[in-house]
Write a protein that holds these residues in place. Structure first.
Motif, PDB file in Angstrom:
ATOM      1  N   ARG A  24       6.538 -43.691 -78.432  1.00  0.00           N
ATOM      2  CA  ARG A  24       5.715 -44.349 -78.403  1.00  0.00           C
ATOM      3  C   ARG A  24       5.371 -45.233 -79.615  1.00  0.00           C
ATOM      4  NH1 ARG A  24       1.555 -39.001 -78.058  1.00  0.00           N
ATOM      5  NH2 ARG A  24       3.361 -38.816 -79.778  1.00  0.00           N
ATOM      6  N   ALA A  25       6.253 -45.249 -80.563  1.00  0.00           N
ATOM      7  CA  ALA A  25       6.521 -46.242 -81.801  1.00  0.00           C
ATOM      8  C   ALA A  25       7.008 -47.418 -81.226  1.00  0.00           C
ATOM      9  CB  ALA A  25       6.946 -45.606 -82.894  1.00  0.00           C
ATOM     10  N   VAL A  26       7.634 -47.624 -79.956  1.00  0.00           N
ATOM     11  CA  VAL A  26       8.338 -48.704 -79.573  1.00  0.00           C
ATOM     12  C   VAL A  26       7.388 -49.353 -78.209  1.00  0.00           C
ATOM     13  CG1 VAL A  26      10.585 -49.534 -78.671  1.00  0.00           C
ATOM     14  CG2 VAL A  26      10.486 -47.477 -80.192  1.00  0.00           C
ATOM     15  N   THR A  27       7.241 -50.544 -78.409  1.00  0.00           N
ATOM     16  CA  THR A  27       6.497 -51.278 -77.419  1.00  0.00           C
ATOM     17  C   THR A  27       7.395 -51.961 -76.750  1.00  0.00           C
ATOM     18  OG1 THR A  27       4.304 -51.386 -78.644  1.00  0.00           O
ATOM     19  CG2 THR A  27       4.663 -52.973 -77.024  1.00  0.00           C
ATOM     20  N   LEU A  28       7.371 -51.604 -75.320  1.00  0.00           N
ATOM     21  CA  LEU A  28       8.108 -52.734 -74.656  1.00  0.00           C
ATOM     22  C   LEU A  28       7.363 -54.149 -74.289  1.00  0.00           C
ATOM     23  CD1 LEU A  28      10.312 -53.429 -72.522  1.00  0.00           C
ATOM     24  CD2 LEU A  28       9.211 -51.820 -70.977  1.00  0.00           C
ATOM     25  N   VAL A  29       7.950 -55.150 -74.682  1.00  0.00           N
ATOM     26  CA  VAL A  29       7.730 -56.648 -74.109  1.00  0.00           C
ATOM     27  C   VAL A  29       8.306 -57.135 -72.940  1.00  0.00           C
ATOM     28  CG1 VAL A  29       7.043 -59.037 -74.981  1.00  0.00           C
ATOM     29  CG2 VAL A  29       6.892 -56.906 -76.741  1.00  0.00           C
ATOM     30  N   ALA A  30       7.939 -57.099 -72.083  1.00  0.00           N
ATOM     31  CA  ALA A  30       8.441 -57.621 -70.641  1.00  0.00           C
ATOM     32  C   ALA A  30       8.453 -59.249 -70.883  1.00  0.00           C
ATOM     33  CB  ALA A  30       8.007 -56.925 -69.157  1.00  0.00           C
ATOM     34  N   VAL A  31       9.762 -59.523 -70.725  1.00  0.00           N
ATOM     35  CA  VAL A  31       9.887 -61.202 -70.859  1.00  0.00           C
ATOM     36  C   VAL A  31      10.092 -61.677 -69.382  1.00  0.00           C
ATOM     37  CG1 VAL A  31      11.507 -63.008 -71.704  1.00  0.00           C
ATOM     38  CG2 VAL A  31      11.320 -60.669 -73.045  1.00  0.00           C
ATOM     39  N   SER A  32       8.808 -62.258 -69.300  1.00  0.00           N
ATOM     40  CA  SER A  32       8.764 -63.057 -67.883  1.00  0.00           C
ATOM     41  C   SER A  32       8.993 -64.594 -67.633  1.00  0.00           C
ATOM     42  CB  SER A  32       7.178 -62.720 -67.613  1.00  0.00           C
ATOM     43  OG  SER A  32       6.301 -62.763 -68.479  1.00  0.00           O
ATOM     44  N   LYS A  33       9.701 -65.133 -68.690  1.00  0.00           N
ATOM     45  CA  LYS A  33       9.757 -66.493 -68.638  1.00  0.00           C
ATOM     46  C   LYS A  33      10.679 -66.697 -67.346  1.00  0.00           C
ATOM     47  CE  LYS A  33      14.072 -65.992 -71.123  1.00  0.00           C
ATOM     48  NZ  LYS A  33      14.734 -65.961 -72.626  1.00  0.00           N
ATOM     49  N   ALA A  48      17.459 -47.864 -82.495  1.00  0.00           N
ATOM     50  CA  ALA A  48      18.075 -46.847 -83.484  1.00  0.00           C
ATOM     51  C   ALA A  48      17.735 -47.558 -84.892  1.00  0.00           C
ATOM     52  CB  ALA A  48      19.557 -46.788 -83.275  1.00  0.00           C
ATOM     53  N   ARG A  49      17.519 -48.808 -85.082  1.00  0.00           N
ATOM     54  CA  ARG A  49      17.638 -49.413 -86.344  1.00  0.00           C
ATOM     55  C   ARG A  49      16.129 -49.621 -86.553  1.00  0.00           C
ATOM     56  NH1 ARG A  49      22.290 -49.964 -84.639  1.00  0.00           N
ATOM     57  NH2 ARG A  49      24.077 -49.700 -85.940  1.00  0.00           N
ATOM     58  N   GLY A  50      15.215 -49.164 -85.854  1.00  0.00           N
ATOM     59  CA  GLY A  50      13.628 -49.012 -86.339  1.00  0.00           C
ATOM     60  C   GLY A  50      12.814 -50.135 -85.666  1.00  0.00           C
ATOM     61  N   ALA A  51      13.366 -50.897 -84.436  1.00  0.00           N
ATOM     62  CA  ALA A  51      12.507 -51.958 -83.539  1.00  0.00           C
ATOM     63  C   ALA A  51      11.330 -51.157 -83.206  1.00  0.00           C
ATOM     64  CB  ALA A  51      13.283 -52.197 -82.500  1.00  0.00           C
ATOM     65  N   THR A  52      10.160 -51.796 -83.239  1.00  0.00           N
ATOM     66  CA  THR A  52       8.765 -51.591 -82.733  1.00  0.00           C
ATOM     67  C   THR A  52       8.424 -52.188 -81.437  1.00  0.00           C
ATOM     68  OG1 THR A  52       7.600 -52.818 -84.281  1.00  0.00           O
ATOM     69  CG2 THR A  52       8.145 -50.672 -84.960  1.00  0.00           C
ATOM     70  N   LEU A  53       9.273 -53.511 -81.402  1.00  0.00           N
ATOM     71  CA  LEU A  53       8.862 -54.350 -80.217  1.00  0.00           C
ATOM     72  C   LEU A  53      10.354 -54.737 -79.728  1.00  0.00           C
ATOM     73  CD1 LEU A  53       6.249 -56.611 -81.994  1.00  0.00           C
ATOM     74  CD2 LEU A  53       5.841 -55.383 -80.161  1.00  0.00           C
ATOM     75  N   VAL A  54      10.619 -54.291 -78.289  1.00  0.00           N
ATOM     76  CA  VAL A  54      11.750 -54.955 -77.838  1.00  0.00           C
ATOM     77  C   VAL A  54      11.412 -55.715 -76.721  1.00  0.00           C
ATOM     78  CG1 VAL A  54      13.163 -52.730 -78.421  1.00  0.00           C
ATOM     79  CG2 VAL A  54      12.033 -52.751 -76.192  1.00  0.00           C
ATOM     80  N   ARG A  55      12.054 -56.953 -76.745  1.00  0.00           N
ATOM     81  CA  ARG A  55      11.979 -57.882 -75.748  1.00  0.00           C
ATOM     82  C   ARG A  55      12.946 -57.883 -74.606  1.00  0.00           C
ATOM     83  NH1 ARG A  55      12.922 -60.276 -80.859  1.00  0.00           N
ATOM     84  NH2 ARG A  55      14.792 -61.139 -79.736  1.00  0.00           N
ATOM     85  N   VAL A  56      12.354 -57.589 -73.199  1.00  0.00           N
ATOM     86  CA  VAL A  56      13.468 -57.079 -72.103  1.00  0.00           C
ATOM     87  C   VAL A  56      13.095 -58.011 -70.985  1.00  0.00           C
ATOM     88  CG1 VAL A  56      14.455 -55.432 -70.722  1.00  0.00           C
ATOM     89  CG2 VAL A  56      13.941 -54.889 -73.127  1.00  0.00           C
ATOM     90  N   GLY A  57      14.054 -58.889 -70.491  1.00  0.00           N
ATOM     91  CA  GLY A  57      13.821 -59.579 -69.228  1.00  0.00           C
ATOM     92  C   GLY A  57      14.583 -59.401 -68.302  1.00  0.00           C
ATOM     93  N   THR A  58      15.921 -59.577 -68.198  1.00  0.00           N
ATOM     94  CA  THR A  58      16.682 -59.268 -67.225  1.00  0.00           C
ATOM     95  C   THR A  58      16.720 -57.888 -66.586  1.00  0.00           C
ATOM     96  OG1 THR A  58      18.300 -60.964 -68.561  1.00  0.00           O
ATOM     97  CG2 THR A  58      19.023 -59.792 -66.461  1.00  0.00           C
ATOM     98  N   ALA A  59      16.861 -56.876 -67.489  1.00  0.00           N
ATOM     99  CA  ALA A  59      16.791 -55.574 -67.065  1.00  0.00           C
ATOM    100  C   ALA A  59      15.477 -55.233 -66.176  1.00  0.00           C
ATOM    101  CB  ALA A  59      17.181 -54.509 -68.131  1.00  0.00           C
ATOM    102  N   ILE A  60      14.374 -56.021 -66.227  1.00  0.00           N
ATOM    103  CA  ILE A  60      13.274 -55.544 -65.724  1.00  0.00           C
ATOM    104  C   ILE A  60      13.095 -56.623 -64.520  1.00  0.00           C
ATOM    105  CG2 ILE A  60      10.623 -55.674 -65.577  1.00  0.00           C
ATOM    106  CD1 ILE A  60      10.892 -55.163 -68.839  1.00  0.00           C
ATOM    107  N   PHE A  61      13.265 -57.768 -64.481  1.00  0.00           N
ATOM    108  CA  PHE A  61      12.945 -58.579 -63.580  1.00  0.00           C
ATOM    109  C   PHE A  61      14.170 -59.451 -62.718  1.00  0.00           C
ATOM    110  CE2 PHE A  61       9.365 -59.216 -66.732  1.00  0.00           C
ATOM    111  CZ  PHE A  61       8.302 -59.004 -65.699  1.00  0.00           C
TER     112      PHE A  61
END
Ligand SMILES: *Cc1c(COP(=O)(O)O)cnc(C)c1O
Length: 223
Positions: free
Chosen positions: A25-34, A207-220
Protein backbone atom coordinates in the motif's frame (compact mmCIF):
# COMPACT_ATOMS: atom_id res chain seq x y z
CA UNK A 1 -8.27 -6.09 -21.53
CA UNK A 2 -7.50 -3.13 -19.33
CA UNK A 3 -8.90 -4.64 -16.12
CA UNK A 4 -6.67 -7.68 -16.63
CA UNK A 5 -3.63 -5.51 -17.28
CA UNK A 6 -4.34 -3.57 -14.11
CA UNK A 7 -4.74 -6.72 -12.07
CA UNK A 8 -1.45 -8.08 -13.39
CA UNK A 9 0.42 -4.85 -12.66
CA UNK A 10 -1.03 -4.57 -9.15
CA UNK A 11 0.10 -8.16 -8.59
CA UNK A 12 3.61 -7.36 -9.77
CA UNK A 13 3.77 -4.33 -7.46
CA UNK A 14 2.52 -6.34 -4.47
CA UNK A 15 4.98 -9.18 -5.13
CA UNK A 16 7.90 -6.77 -5.50
CA UNK A 17 6.92 -4.88 -2.35
CA UNK A 18 6.63 -8.04 -0.25
CA UNK A 19 9.94 -9.34 -1.60
CA UNK A 20 11.51 -6.08 -0.43
CA UNK A 21 9.79 -6.21 2.96
CA UNK A 22 7.62 -3.21 2.08
CA UNK A 23 3.89 -2.67 2.48
CA UNK A 24 2.32 -2.85 -1.03
CA UNK A 25 0.00 0.00 0.00
CA UNK A 26 3.03 2.27 0.20
CA UNK A 27 3.30 2.11 -3.60
CA UNK A 28 0.81 4.08 -5.72
CA UNK A 29 0.20 2.94 -9.26
CA UNK A 30 -0.02 5.82 -11.72
CA UNK A 31 -1.66 4.50 -14.89
CA UNK A 32 -0.03 6.30 -17.80
CA UNK A 33 -2.82 7.00 -20.28
CA UNK A 34 -1.01 9.28 -22.76
CA UNK A 35 -2.25 8.88 -26.34
CA UNK A 36 -5.05 6.55 -25.13
CA UNK A 37 -8.72 7.55 -25.48
CA UNK A 38 -10.87 8.65 -22.57
CA UNK A 39 -12.86 5.42 -22.91
CA UNK A 40 -9.74 3.52 -21.87
CA UNK A 41 -9.45 5.72 -18.79
CA UNK A 42 -13.11 5.11 -17.93
CA UNK A 43 -12.50 1.40 -18.23
CA UNK A 44 -9.53 1.58 -15.86
CA UNK A 45 -11.53 3.77 -13.48
CA UNK A 46 -14.33 1.18 -13.45
CA UNK A 47 -11.68 -1.37 -12.45
CA UNK A 48 -10.77 0.77 -9.44
CA UNK A 49 -7.86 2.81 -10.80
CA UNK A 50 -7.78 6.44 -9.62
CA UNK A 51 -4.36 7.94 -10.43
CA UNK A 52 -3.59 8.63 -14.10
CA UNK A 53 -0.49 10.05 -15.74
CA UNK A 54 -0.35 12.27 -18.81
CA UNK A 55 2.64 13.72 -20.68
CA UNK A 56 1.21 16.53 -22.77
CA UNK A 57 -0.41 19.65 -21.31
CA UNK A 58 -3.19 20.09 -23.86
CA UNK A 59 -4.04 16.37 -23.86
CA UNK A 60 -4.25 16.45 -20.06
CA UNK A 61 -6.67 19.39 -20.08
CA UNK A 62 -8.87 17.90 -22.82
CA UNK A 63 -9.12 14.58 -20.98
CA UNK A 64 -9.71 16.20 -17.60
CA UNK A 65 -12.64 18.13 -19.06
CA UNK A 66 -14.08 15.04 -20.74
CA UNK A 67 -13.80 13.09 -17.47
CA UNK A 68 -14.86 15.82 -15.04
CA UNK A 69 -17.75 13.62 -13.85
CA UNK A 70 -15.21 11.25 -12.23
CA UNK A 71 -14.71 13.45 -9.18
CA UNK A 72 -12.04 11.45 -7.40
CA UNK A 73 -9.81 10.86 -10.40
CA UNK A 74 -6.27 12.10 -9.71
CA UNK A 75 -4.15 13.57 -12.54
CA UNK A 76 -0.38 13.27 -12.50
CA UNK A 77 1.57 15.31 -15.02
CA UNK A 78 4.69 13.32 -15.93
CA UNK A 79 5.93 14.87 -19.18
CA UNK A 80 8.48 17.56 -19.86
CA UNK A 81 6.84 20.90 -19.11
CA UNK A 82 7.66 24.29 -20.56
CA UNK A 83 6.76 27.36 -18.55
CA UNK A 84 4.33 28.59 -21.21
CA UNK A 85 2.21 25.45 -20.60
CA UNK A 86 2.32 25.70 -16.80
CA UNK A 87 -1.01 27.52 -16.70
CA UNK A 88 -2.80 24.61 -18.40
CA UNK A 89 -1.24 22.02 -16.12
CA UNK A 90 -1.75 24.01 -12.92
CA UNK A 91 -5.47 24.18 -13.63
CA UNK A 92 -6.04 20.43 -13.50
CA UNK A 93 -3.03 18.42 -12.27
CA UNK A 94 -3.04 17.05 -8.73
CA UNK A 95 0.68 16.25 -8.83
CA UNK A 96 3.45 17.41 -11.19
CA UNK A 97 6.40 14.99 -11.37
CA UNK A 98 8.70 16.97 -13.62
CA UNK A 99 9.79 20.26 -12.08
CA UNK A 100 13.40 20.74 -13.18
CA UNK A 101 14.03 24.46 -12.84
CA UNK A 102 13.34 27.28 -10.45
CA UNK A 103 11.53 29.27 -13.14
CA UNK A 104 9.15 26.40 -13.92
CA UNK A 105 8.43 25.96 -10.21
CA UNK A 106 7.70 29.66 -9.82
CA UNK A 107 5.37 29.68 -12.80
CA UNK A 108 3.48 26.59 -11.55
CA UNK A 109 3.07 28.07 -8.09
CA UNK A 110 1.82 31.36 -9.51
CA UNK A 111 -0.65 29.61 -11.81
CA UNK A 112 -1.95 27.20 -9.16
CA UNK A 113 -2.61 30.14 -6.88
CA UNK A 114 -4.33 32.13 -9.63
CA UNK A 115 -6.51 29.10 -10.41
CA UNK A 116 -7.58 29.07 -6.74
CA UNK A 117 -6.51 25.48 -6.35
CA UNK A 118 -4.93 23.94 -3.26
CA UNK A 119 -1.14 24.10 -2.96
CA UNK A 120 0.26 21.91 -5.74
CA UNK A 121 2.36 18.85 -4.82
CA UNK A 122 5.44 18.58 -7.04
CA UNK A 123 8.41 16.29 -7.52
CA UNK A 124 11.79 17.41 -8.79
CA UNK A 125 13.04 15.54 -11.85
CA UNK A 126 16.68 14.50 -11.68
CA UNK A 127 18.72 13.33 -14.64
CA UNK A 128 20.69 10.85 -12.54
CA UNK A 129 22.14 9.09 -15.59
CA UNK A 130 23.30 12.42 -17.03
CA UNK A 131 21.89 11.46 -20.41
CA UNK A 132 22.13 14.31 -22.89
CA UNK A 133 18.68 13.68 -24.41
CA UNK A 134 16.88 13.63 -21.04
CA UNK A 135 15.47 16.45 -18.98
CA UNK A 136 15.91 16.94 -15.26
CA UNK A 137 18.30 18.68 -12.92
CA UNK A 138 21.89 17.49 -12.67
CA UNK A 139 22.44 15.67 -9.34
CA UNK A 140 24.90 18.34 -8.15
CA UNK A 141 22.28 21.05 -8.73
CA UNK A 142 19.55 19.33 -6.73
CA UNK A 143 20.32 21.05 -3.43
CA UNK A 144 19.97 24.53 -4.89
CA UNK A 145 16.86 23.58 -6.85
CA UNK A 146 15.23 22.09 -3.74
CA UNK A 147 15.89 25.22 -1.76
CA UNK A 148 14.51 27.43 -4.53
CA UNK A 149 11.34 25.41 -5.15
CA UNK A 150 10.67 25.03 -1.42
CA UNK A 151 10.54 28.79 -1.28
CA UNK A 152 7.83 29.05 -3.92
CA UNK A 153 4.43 29.93 -2.44
CA UNK A 154 1.63 27.46 -3.23
CA UNK A 155 3.89 24.50 -4.09
CA UNK A 156 4.63 21.50 -1.87
CA UNK A 157 7.80 19.57 -2.69
CA UNK A 158 6.96 15.90 -2.19
CA UNK A 159 9.99 14.12 -3.59
CA UNK A 160 12.09 13.14 -6.59
CA UNK A 161 11.47 11.59 -9.99
CA UNK A 162 13.71 10.08 -12.64
CA UNK A 163 13.52 8.50 -16.07
CA UNK A 164 16.17 5.77 -16.17
CA UNK A 165 18.23 4.40 -19.06
CA UNK A 166 16.50 1.63 -21.04
CA UNK A 167 18.60 -1.33 -19.91
CA UNK A 168 17.97 -3.12 -16.61
CA UNK A 169 21.47 -2.56 -15.21
CA UNK A 170 21.29 1.15 -16.02
CA UNK A 171 17.81 1.40 -14.53
CA UNK A 172 18.83 -0.32 -11.30
CA UNK A 173 21.77 2.04 -10.98
CA UNK A 174 19.60 5.08 -11.67
CA UNK A 175 17.05 4.02 -9.03
CA UNK A 176 19.85 3.43 -6.51
CA UNK A 177 21.22 6.86 -7.32
CA UNK A 178 17.84 8.56 -6.89
CA UNK A 179 17.32 6.85 -3.50
CA UNK A 180 20.82 7.91 -2.44
CA UNK A 181 20.14 11.50 -3.51
CA UNK A 182 16.99 11.49 -1.43
CA UNK A 183 19.02 10.26 1.57
CA UNK A 184 21.57 13.00 0.98
CA UNK A 185 18.83 15.64 1.02
CA UNK A 186 16.94 14.89 4.20
CA UNK A 187 15.65 11.36 3.59
CA UNK A 188 12.05 10.22 3.49
CA UNK A 189 10.96 12.70 6.16
CA UNK A 190 11.85 15.59 3.86
CA UNK A 191 11.10 13.90 0.53
CA UNK A 192 8.52 11.14 1.05
CA UNK A 193 7.93 10.29 -2.61
CA UNK A 194 10.14 8.60 -5.19
CA UNK A 195 8.59 8.45 -8.67
CA UNK A 196 10.42 5.74 -10.57
CA UNK A 197 9.64 2.50 -12.40
CA UNK A 198 7.63 1.82 -15.56
CA UNK A 199 6.21 -1.25 -17.33
CA UNK A 200 9.57 -2.91 -17.85
CA UNK A 201 11.37 -2.10 -14.63
CA UNK A 202 8.81 -1.53 -11.89
CA UNK A 203 10.14 -4.41 -9.75
CA UNK A 204 13.61 -2.85 -9.71
CA UNK A 205 12.08 0.47 -8.66
CA UNK A 206 9.84 -0.94 -5.92
CA UNK A 207 12.83 -2.84 -4.50
CA UNK A 208 14.63 0.51 -4.22
CA UNK A 209 11.85 2.43 -2.52
CA UNK A 210 9.56 3.75 -5.26
CA UNK A 211 6.29 5.17 -3.90
CA UNK A 212 4.88 6.15 -7.32
CA UNK A 213 5.30 3.84 -10.30
CA UNK A 214 4.27 5.12 -13.74
CA UNK A 215 2.96 2.27 -15.88
CA UNK A 216 1.44 2.60 -19.35
CA UNK A 217 2.04 -0.24 -21.78
CA UNK A 218 1.50 -3.07 -19.29
CA UNK A 219 -2.00 -1.70 -18.57
CA UNK A 220 -3.23 -0.12 -21.79
CA UNK A 221 -1.18 -2.02 -24.37
CA UNK A 222 1.31 -0.66 -26.89
CA UNK A 223 1.07 2.97 -27.95
C1 LIG B 1 5.27 6.94 -21.17
C2 LIG B 1 5.88 7.13 -19.83
C3 LIG B 1 5.77 6.14 -18.84
C4 LIG B 1 5.12 4.79 -19.06
O1 LIG B 1 5.97 3.96 -19.80
P1 LIG B 1 5.55 2.44 -20.11
O2 LIG B 1 6.84 1.83 -20.54
O3 LIG B 1 4.52 2.48 -21.18
O4 LIG B 1 5.04 1.84 -18.86
C5 LIG B 1 6.31 6.43 -17.59
N1 LIG B 1 6.90 7.60 -17.32
C6 LIG B 1 7.03 8.56 -18.25
C7 LIG B 1 7.70 9.83 -17.89
C8 LIG B 1 6.53 8.35 -19.54
O5 LIG B 1 6.69 9.32 -20.46
Amino acid sequence: MIAEGLRAVRGRIADAARAAGRDPRAVTLVAVSKTKPVEAIREAYAAGQRAFGENYAQELVTKAEALADLRDLEWHFIGHLQSNKARLVARVAHVVHTVDSRSLGEELGRRALAAQRPPLPVLLEVNVGREAQKHGAAPEDLGALLEAVRGVPHLRVRGLMTLPPDDDAGAARAFDDLAALRDAHGGAAALPDLSMGMSGDLELAVARGATLVRVGTAIFGAR
